[in-house]
Scaffold this motif. Structure first.
Motif, PDB file in Angstrom:
ATOM      1  N   UNK A  14      48.271 -36.339 -65.260  1.00 44.44           N
ATOM      2  CA  UNK A  14      48.776 -36.400 -63.891  1.00 44.44           C
ATOM      3  C   UNK A  14      49.945 -35.441 -63.680  1.00 44.44           C
ATOM      4  N   UNK A  15      50.801 -35.320 -64.692  1.00 45.67           N
ATOM      5  CA  UNK A  15      51.930 -34.394 -64.574  1.00 45.67           C
ATOM      6  C   UNK A  15      51.451 -32.948 -64.521  1.00 45.67           C
ATOM      7  N   UNK A  16      50.419 -32.597 -65.297  1.00 44.18           N
ATOM      8  CA  UNK A  16      49.862 -31.253 -65.201  1.00 44.18           C
ATOM      9  C   UNK A  16      49.288 -31.014 -63.809  1.00 44.18           C
ATOM     10  N   UNK A  17      48.612 -32.040 -63.268  1.00 40.07           N
ATOM     11  CA  UNK A  17      48.078 -31.917 -61.911  1.00 40.07           C
ATOM     12  C   UNK A  17      49.185 -31.758 -60.889  1.00 40.07           C
ATOM     13  N   UNK A  18      50.261 -32.533 -61.042  1.00 45.68           N
ATOM     14  CA  UNK A  18      51.419 -32.418 -60.166  1.00 45.68           C
ATOM     15  C   UNK A  18      52.030 -31.025 -60.273  1.00 45.68           C
ATOM     16  N   UNK A  19      52.131 -30.527 -61.521  1.00 48.58           N
ATOM     17  CA  UNK A  19      52.705 -29.205 -61.742  1.00 48.58           C
ATOM     18  C   UNK A  19      51.930 -28.120 -61.019  1.00 48.58           C
ATOM     19  N   UNK A  20      50.596 -28.205 -61.057  1.00 45.89           N
ATOM     20  CA  UNK A  20      49.769 -27.238 -60.347  1.00 45.89           C
ATOM     21  C   UNK A  20      49.963 -27.324 -58.851  1.00 45.89           C
ATOM     22  N   UNK A  21      50.060 -28.565 -58.326  1.00 48.27           N
ATOM     23  CA  UNK A  21      50.266 -28.757 -56.891  1.00 48.27           C
ATOM     24  C   UNK A  21      51.630 -28.226 -56.455  1.00 48.27           C
ATOM     25  N   UNK A  22      52.639 -28.456 -57.273  1.00 48.84           N
ATOM     26  CA  UNK A  22      53.979 -27.934 -56.964  1.00 48.84           C
ATOM     27  C   UNK A  22      53.958 -26.405 -56.991  1.00 48.84           C
ATOM     28  N   UNK A  23      53.159 -25.831 -57.911  1.00 52.09           N
ATOM     29  CA  UNK A  23      53.010 -24.383 -57.942  1.00 52.09           C
ATOM     30  C   UNK A  23      52.405 -23.861 -56.647  1.00 52.09           C
ATOM     31  N   UNK A  24      51.380 -24.535 -56.144  1.00 54.31           N
ATOM     32  CA  UNK A  24      50.760 -24.144 -54.877  1.00 54.31           C
ATOM     33  C   UNK A  24      51.775 -24.239 -53.740  1.00 54.31           C
ATOM     34  N   UNK A  25      52.540 -25.319 -53.719  1.00 52.35           N
ATOM     35  CA  UNK A  25      53.568 -25.509 -52.692  1.00 52.35           C
ATOM     36  C   UNK A  25      54.613 -24.394 -52.768  1.00 52.35           C
ATOM     37  N   UNK A  26      55.009 -24.045 -53.978  1.00 53.31           N
ATOM     38  CA  UNK A  26      56.019 -23.006 -54.173  1.00 53.31           C
ATOM     39  C   UNK A  26      55.545 -21.656 -53.626  1.00 53.31           C
ATOM     40  N   UNK A  27      54.294 -21.294 -53.922  1.00 51.46           N
ATOM     41  CA  UNK A  27      53.768 -20.013 -53.450  1.00 51.46           C
ATOM     42  C   UNK A  27      53.608 -19.992 -51.930  1.00 51.46           C
ATOM     43  N   UNK A  28      53.361 -21.153 -51.340  1.00 51.17           N
ATOM     44  CA  UNK A  28      53.189 -21.212 -49.889  1.00 51.17           C
ATOM     45  C   UNK A  28      54.523 -21.189 -49.146  1.00 51.17           C
ATOM     46  N   UNK A  29      55.583 -21.601 -49.820  1.00 50.00           N
ATOM     47  CA  UNK A  29      56.895 -21.712 -49.176  1.00 50.00           C
ATOM     48  C   UNK A  29      57.816 -20.528 -49.421  1.00 50.00           C
ATOM     49  N   UNK A  30      57.648 -19.872 -50.561  1.00 49.01           N
ATOM     50  CA  UNK A  30      58.609 -18.829 -50.922  1.00 49.01           C
ATOM     51  C   UNK A  30      57.908 -17.509 -51.249  1.00 49.01           C
ATOM     52  N   UNK A  31      58.599 -16.423 -50.970  1.00 50.33           N
ATOM     53  CA  UNK A  31      58.102 -15.091 -51.324  1.00 50.33           C
ATOM     54  C   UNK A  31      58.413 -14.855 -52.796  1.00 50.33           C
ATOM     55  N   UNK A  32      57.512 -15.305 -53.632  1.00 50.74           N
ATOM     56  CA  UNK A  32      57.753 -15.246 -55.062  1.00 50.74           C
ATOM     57  C   UNK A  32      56.428 -14.992 -55.765  1.00 50.74           C
ATOM     58  N   UNK A  33      56.442 -14.196 -56.819  1.00 48.08           N
ATOM     59  CA  UNK A  33      55.192 -13.826 -57.482  1.00 48.08           C
ATOM     60  C   UNK A  33      54.842 -14.802 -58.597  1.00 48.08           C
ATOM     61  N   UNK A  34      53.559 -14.865 -58.916  1.00 47.88           N
ATOM     62  CA  UNK A  34      53.101 -15.719 -60.016  1.00 47.88           C
ATOM     63  C   UNK A  34      53.639 -15.205 -61.350  1.00 47.88           C
ATOM     64  N   UNK A  35      53.882 -13.888 -61.429  1.00 47.36           N
ATOM     65  CA  UNK A  35      54.434 -13.304 -62.649  1.00 47.36           C
ATOM     66  C   UNK A  35      55.834 -13.820 -62.924  1.00 47.36           C
ATOM     67  N   UNK A  36      56.662 -13.868 -61.870  1.00 47.90           N
ATOM     68  CA  UNK A  36      58.042 -14.339 -62.043  1.00 47.90           C
ATOM     69  C   UNK A  36      58.055 -15.824 -62.389  1.00 47.90           C
ATOM     70  N   UNK A  37      57.247 -16.620 -61.687  1.00 48.41           N
ATOM     71  CA  UNK A  37      57.198 -18.057 -61.960  1.00 48.41           C
ATOM     72  C   UNK A  37      56.702 -18.312 -63.383  1.00 48.41           C
ATOM     73  N   UNK A  38      55.660 -17.587 -63.788  1.00 52.69           N
ATOM     74  CA  UNK A  38      55.115 -17.761 -65.145  1.00 52.69           C
ATOM     75  C   UNK A  38      56.146 -17.386 -66.190  1.00 52.69           C
ATOM     76  N   UNK A  39      56.820 -16.252 -65.977  1.00 52.03           N
ATOM     77  CA  UNK A  39      57.842 -15.794 -66.909  1.00 52.03           C
ATOM     78  C   UNK A  39      58.946 -16.840 -67.058  1.00 52.03           C
ATOM     79  N   UNK A  40      59.465 -17.320 -65.939  1.00 46.06           N
ATOM     80  CA  UNK A  40      60.557 -18.293 -65.954  1.00 46.06           C
ATOM     81  C   UNK A  40      60.118 -19.599 -66.592  1.00 46.06           C
ATOM     82  N   UNK A  41      58.930 -20.056 -66.206  1.00 42.46           N
ATOM     83  CA  UNK A  41      58.399 -21.309 -66.733  1.00 42.46           C
ATOM     84  C   UNK A  41      58.228 -21.243 -68.249  1.00 42.46           C
ATOM     85  N   UNK A  42      57.701 -20.131 -68.747  1.00 41.75           N
ATOM     86  CA  UNK A  42      57.445 -20.005 -70.172  1.00 41.75           C
ATOM     87  C   UNK A  42      58.727 -19.878 -70.981  1.00 41.75           C
ATOM     88  N   UNK A  43      59.651 -19.056 -70.519  1.00 37.62           N
ATOM     89  CA  UNK A  43      60.883 -18.842 -71.278  1.00 37.62           C
ATOM     90  C   UNK A  43      61.699 -20.131 -71.373  1.00 37.62           C
TER      91      UNK A  43
END
Length: 309
Positions: A14-43
């Protein structure tokens, strides 16, 4: 003990599902790339996992770098396994939605099954054939709604979704004996940290200018702490309690939670064909999870079960 393991597996999914949904919300709300989010999330996730390992005084935290072959193996896994796995999934979400991206990603289970059959030099069993057909049918239904002459989703969304399935396969198969030898926390911790740095440098994501606000910070915290680090920890605890096969089966609730949140919270419109396709892929995941020869998100089921026996 078994009820606790079941609860942990469901919570992880459920947390992985929530994480994906929050990712979708983030991309819809902010001018931010998947590369930056992935980089930050991984580091950040890598630092957290390695911190947990060091705090528990895990000797394997540095041991992996003392064996040259294992160190090189870890580098390959970090870039071609973890980095691609995280980046393609979030990019697929940015081009579609969390439910579609999650469903397409789980097609990777079928790819693992096919690779297993090839490496074992055997034909798929009847249930495996059914799983493969369900996966192929799900892809066709979700991308064409049954009309093979009409693509109902963008080519980018389909391409990134299928690449995330391939990367899920690579992520599962590439570590080999690394996780068994050094532990998943160490391997994934270094993998995320290294993969995040390489991704940031190779895509130029580290140079991106991001306008931080409280809402964005909260989204990132949820994706990193709850959708990655906590979910991962719960998953491993579940594996230790009930084994990898059952854990991967219950954790596949991720597909359901991602779809539910996309529809109810994010108001993502779904045609009945989309729901049928997601259902087909969900059934495919259940069938492949029951087979010990398939893989899970954090390593092979067979290795996980050996640890828990």
């Amino acid at each position: 003990m078994k009820n606790k393991g079941l609860l942990f597996a469901l919570m992880a999914g459920m947390l992985w599902g929530f994480g994906g949904a929050v990712g979708q919300y983030t991309f819809s709300r902010f001018e931010i790339s998947s590369g930056w989010v992935s980089m930050t999330r991984m580091i950040v996730s890598g630092i957290i996992l390695l911190g947990i390992s060091l705090f528990s005084k895990d000797k394997e935290s540095v041991q992996v770098w003392k064996v040259k072959k294992d160190g090189l193996h870890l580098l390959v896994f970090a870039v071609f396994g973890l980095m691609l796995y995280q980046y393609t999934y979030l990019t697929a979400i940015s081009h579609s939605n969390s439910a579609t991206a999650t469903a397409l990603q789980y097609v990777g289970q079928t790819l693992i099954l096919i690779v297993s059959c090839v490496m074992s030099k055997r034909l798929p069993k009847i249930m495996e054939c059914i799983s493969i057909l369900l996966a192929m049918g799900g892809i066709l239904m979700i991308s064409t709604h049954g009309n093979l002459h009409n693509l109902v989703m963008s080519g980018e969304a389909l391409a990134w979704g299928l690449m995330s399935a391939v990367s899920m396969m690579l992520y599962t198969l590439l570590p080999g004996k690394l996780t068994h030898k050094y532990g998943s926390t160490v391997v994934n911790g270094y993998g995320m940290l290294i993969g995040g740095v390489v991704l940031g440098v190779s895509t130029g994501a580290w140079k991106e200018s991001v306008d931080f606000c409280l809402e964005l910070v909260l989204c990132l915290i949820f994706m990193i702490v709850f959708g990655t680090a906590l979910a991962y920890s719960l998953y491993l605890q579940s594996v230790a309690l009930i084994g990898g096969v059952k854990t991967s089966l219950y954790a596949s609730v991720e597909i359901v939670s991602a779809t539910f949140l996309a529809a109810v919270w994010l108001k993502t419109p779904f045609a009945w064909q989309d729901l049928v396709a997601i259902g087909m892929i969900f059934i495919m995941v259940i069938l492949t999870s029951i087979d010990n020869s398939t893989g899970t998100r954090w390593g092979s089921i067979r290795e996980s079960d050996e640890k828990s026996d």
